[in-house]
Design an enzyme around this catalytic site. Structure first.
Site, PDB file in Angstrom:
ATOM      1  N   HIS A 194      -0.726   7.212   7.174  1.00  9.84           N
ATOM      2  CA  HIS A 194      -2.179   6.777   6.983  1.00  9.84           C
ATOM      3  C   HIS A 194      -2.916   7.911   7.973  1.00  9.84           C
ATOM      4  O   HIS A 194      -2.311   8.402   9.004  1.00  9.84           O
ATOM      5  CB  HIS A 194      -2.465   5.583   7.488  1.00  9.84           C
ATOM      6  CG  HIS A 194      -1.858   4.446   6.863  1.00  9.84           C
ATOM      7  ND1 HIS A 194      -2.608   3.560   5.943  1.00  9.84           N
ATOM      8  CD2 HIS A 194      -0.714   3.928   6.899  1.00  9.84           C
ATOM      9  CE1 HIS A 194      -1.853   2.786   5.509  1.00  9.84           C
ATOM     10  NE2 HIS A 194      -0.770   2.829   5.713  1.00  9.84           N
ATOM     11  N   ASP A 252       0.738  -1.181  -0.098  1.00 12.91           N
ATOM     12  CA  ASP A 252       0.022   0.025  -0.024  1.00 12.91           C
ATOM     13  C   ASP A 252       0.795   1.320   0.045  1.00 12.91           C
ATOM     14  O   ASP A 252       0.275   2.281   0.037  1.00 12.91           O
ATOM     15  CB  ASP A 252      -1.051  -0.034   1.284  1.00 12.91           C
ATOM     16  CG  ASP A 252      -0.411   0.145   2.558  1.00 12.91           C
ATOM     17  OD1 ASP A 252       0.511  -0.720   2.670  1.00 12.91           O
ATOM     18  OD2 ASP A 252      -0.702   0.669   3.323  1.00 12.91           O
ATOM     19  N   HIS A 270       8.313  -1.268  12.278  1.00 15.64           N
ATOM     20  CA  HIS A 270       7.143  -1.394  11.697  1.00 15.64           C
ATOM     21  C   HIS A 270       7.589  -2.386  10.625  1.00 15.64           C
ATOM     22  O   HIS A 270       6.920  -3.598  10.524  1.00 15.64           O
ATOM     23  CB  HIS A 270       6.387  -0.236  10.878  1.00 15.64           C
ATOM     24  CG  HIS A 270       5.329  -0.572   9.830  1.00 15.64           C
ATOM     25  ND1 HIS A 270       4.101  -1.098  10.342  1.00 15.64           N
ATOM     26  CD2 HIS A 270       5.221  -0.346   8.577  1.00 15.64           C
ATOM     27  CE1 HIS A 270       3.383  -1.250   9.217  1.00 15.64           C
ATOM     28  NE2 HIS A 270       3.850  -0.885   8.310  1.00 15.64           N
TER      29      HIS A 270
HETATM   30 ZN   LIG Z   1       3.076  -0.621   6.282  1.00 12.05          ZN
END
Ligand SMILES: [Zn+2]
Length: 263
Positions: free
Chosen positions: A175, A60, A115
């Site tokens: 995000h 993404d 992450h």
């Molecule tokens: Zn990610």
């Protein structure tokens, strides 16, 4: 330095970014998943996208690379260890490298594992710093470690790097999770008035005109920076009765990350 935050309006709630040099009109696209929106925004401004920066290898964030390279011939930059994960990488980045955009923009590379283990953030060399932090730091939250990440490394990135940046640093995450994250903060720290006030303000915000926080504000509203708050620790003990009398910050961070996963 001109920053354009682009709301993709997709199910993953991604933000893409364009960073442009006001003198030359050259631009760098960060994680341009919605390549069409990014290309249109660049066209409208008269900018020329010459570089693509992927903060990390997740689809993404990289899914727009191919189409954008086809249209612009832009070079792809990412963490040096992402070479076997991101197709067509042109430049491998390490901590301390500088990414230049046109004549006026300099962005410093931070190596920020957690992450994923090949994640970079960019820090602008402007008077008021700006941090483009991908999925490492979110407004009022922290990235998950489900897909190739590691909570211990994420804690080290937060405590060793992010927490030390100037208070006025602007935060540009990958995000829009602010509403849900503020609800998590309030579940952990119901007496956090700053978080409650901000939730009132941004709870129904239009992500196309998203609120931009600073590091100073994150210290007030982001549970993952509030590791010594007596309320956070007391509430944590309800979930983990064995928590020591004075838990160290690492322990609090890891337990919060665990609770957030189940929340
Ligand atoms: Zn990610």
């Amino acid at each position: 330095m001109i920053v354009k935050q682009i709301w993709t309006a997709n199910a993953y709630r991604n933000f893409n970014y364009l960073i442009a040099c006001g003198e030359t009109g050259e631009a760098l696209a960060i994680d341009p998943l919605d390549h069409e929106k990014c290309l249109k925004a660049a066209r409208d401004e008269g900018w020329n996208i010459t570089q693509i920066l992927n903060t990390h290898e997740h689809r993404d964030h990289t899914g727009g690379n191919e189409a954008m390279v086809k249209k612009t011939g832009a070079k792809i930059l990412a963490h040096k260890n992402a070479r076997d994960k991101i197709a067509g990488m042109d430049r491998a980045l390490s901590a301390g490298d500088v990414v230049k955009v046109g004549k006026t923009v300099e962005l410093e590379v931070l190596d920020t594992p957690g992450h994923t283990m090949s994640h970079v953030c960019l820090l602008s060399h402007t008077d008021q710093r700006a941090l483009f932090c991908g999925d490492t730091l979110f407004n009022a939250g922290a990235g998950n470690c489900h897909n190739g990440g590691h909570p211990e490394e994420l804690y080290k990135t937060f405590s060793g790097q992010l927490a030390k940046l100037p208070s006025s640093t602007l935060i540009y995450p990958g995000h829009d999770y602010i509403e849900n994250n503020l609800r998590f903060t309030l579940s952990r720290e119901p007496d956090n008035d700053d978080a409650r006030k901000l939730l009132d303000k941004v709870g129904d915000q239009d992500p196309a005109k998203a609120f931009v926080s600073t590091l100073d504000m994150e210290r007030q509203i982001n549970t993952f920076f509030r590791l010594t708050s007596p309320t956070v620790i007391a509430k944590l003990r309800e979930a983990f009765p064995d928590l020591p009398e004075k838990p160290d910050q690492r322990t609090v961070f890891l337990k919060l990350r665990e609770l957030r996963n189940a929340w």
